[in-house]
Write an enzyme that holds these catalytic residues in place. Structure first.
Site, PDB file in Angstrom:
ATOM      1  N   SER A 109       0.837  -1.194   0.000  1.00  0.00           N
ATOM      2  CA  SER A 109       0.000   0.000   0.000  1.00  0.00           C
ATOM      3  C   SER A 109       0.878   1.254   0.000  1.00  0.00           C
ATOM      4  CB  SER A 109      -0.967  -0.023   1.187  1.00  0.00           C
ATOM      5  OG  SER A 109      -1.918   1.025   1.108  1.00  0.00           O
ATOM      6  N   GLU A 208      -0.684  -2.929  -7.715  1.00  0.00           N
ATOM      7  CA  GLU A 208      -1.769  -3.314  -6.808  1.00  0.00           C
ATOM      8  C   GLU A 208      -2.716  -2.129  -6.675  1.00  0.00           C
ATOM      9  OE1 GLU A 208      -1.703  -3.275  -2.713  1.00  0.00           O
ATOM     10  OE2 GLU A 208       0.021  -1.982  -2.483  1.00  0.00           O
ATOM     11  N   HIS A 283      -5.779  -6.895   0.367  1.00  0.00           N
ATOM     12  CA  HIS A 283      -6.994  -6.097   0.423  1.00  0.00           C
ATOM     13  C   HIS A 283      -8.221  -6.991   0.566  1.00  0.00           C
ATOM     14  CE1 HIS A 283      -4.758  -2.481  -0.300  1.00  0.00           C
ATOM     15  NE2 HIS A 283      -4.268  -2.966  -1.403  1.00  0.00           N
TER      16      HIS A 283
END
Length: 312
Positions: A109, A208, A283
């Protein structure tokens, strides 16, 4: 500068945990228990206990991150969670010192900014893998994969969740894996912490997502298409993308199809045909650990990713 492999972990070593992006309220006891079950000690940095949006000023976060990655009494550094904050201090870190100590760094992230900076200026392989927030009993297999990677035992990722795209036939698609969170990469583009120009044609770009709307995804891809990035990279590895459904009167957004079209546009003849493959990356879904900066091979026939040595 040659790539450097991080220290290969062994049971009995110590993992340092920090909150490099934002403060959090994760159960530190649970993280400690799971590390202990895998045979590791753990220490927690001050940021793990701080409150507030970022869990510290940019100066405090940079100082703690650099200390953990160098002189701290730990052998690897685990991010507690993402958020937003790492771009506030990537320019305050001694990357030569981080290369010297060679500790593994794990996160995803918002931690993409740290991965990209370390990959570029320390030339040290890092790990896009589960963070402290993922250390729960429900993520047992993900955590097991993480420790397999940290201990140098992870060699093949299979089976991948979707068949690949692109005309690479029976050959191996191979290159250096770089990348991370798509939004963060877009923000880094044009800064000194993005890909080096002379490395782009050897790069398999990993992306991502954190649930962006389709139009936001395509905005980023258009930026990279117009800059020439997509027509130069060797291939693209897509993590788990969510919320790619269009409105009621729109078709769903197939990012794999769209990005392959952009990679094929204006591609120079001497470059191999591009490809897209898929890997599960968190996620709320299974999260496979990936060595960023590591040399990876993609096997078209078996739809697997083979990892070359990525730890010493």
């Amino acid at each position: 500068m040659a790539w450097k492999y991080p220290t290969c972990l062994k049971r009995g070593m110590t993992i340092g945990c920090i909150a490099p992006a934002s403060s959090s309220d994760e159960s530190l006891n649970t993280i400690q228990q799971i590390c202990s079950e895998h045979g590791y000690n753990i220490i927690f940095g001050e940021s793990c206990y701080r409150t507030g949006l970022y869990g510290g000023s940019p100066e405090e976060q940079a100082e703690e991150f650099e200390w953990m990655m160098t002189k701290a009494p730990c052998d690897a550094v685990l991010a507690l969670r993402g958020g937003y904050g790492t771009m506030r201090y990537v320019d305050r870190i001694d990357y030569d010192a981080i290369r010297k100590y060679g500790k593994p760094f794990i996160g995803y992230s918002d931690c993409t900014a740290l991965h990209m900076a370390i990959n570029r200026y320390s030339r040290l392989v890092t790990y896009h893998g589960p963070m402290g927030v993922d250390f729960t009993k429900a993520r047992t297999q993900d955590i097991a994969h993480l420790f397999e990677a940290l201990e140098g035992r992870l060699r093949v990722i299979e089976p991948l969740p979707e068949p690949p795209r692109g005309a690479i036939g029976t050959e191996l698609g191979e290159g250096i894996l770089r990348g991370g969170n798509m939004t963060m990469l877009s923000m880094l583009c044009g800064t000194p912490y993005f890909l080096e120009d002379d490395s782009i044609e050897d790069t398999i770009l990993f992306l991502e997502d954190i649930g962006e709307a389709p139009y936001k995804l395509d905005r980023i891809l258009q930026q990279w298409r117009l800059s020439g990035l997509l027509s130069r990279i060797k291939g693209l590895m897509l993590g788990t993308f969510t919320d790619c459904e269009g409105d009621e009167d729109e078709a769903d957004y197939d990012i794999g199809y769209e990005v392959l079209r952009y990679m094929e546009e204006n591609r120079k003849r001497h470059l191999p045909d591009p490809f897209v493959c898929y890997v599960p990356t968190g996620h709320g879904t299974p999260h496979q650990t990936l060595p960023l900066g590591g040399h990876v091979h993609f096997r078209y026939i078996s739809n697997t990713i083979v990892l070359s040595p990525y730890t010493k």
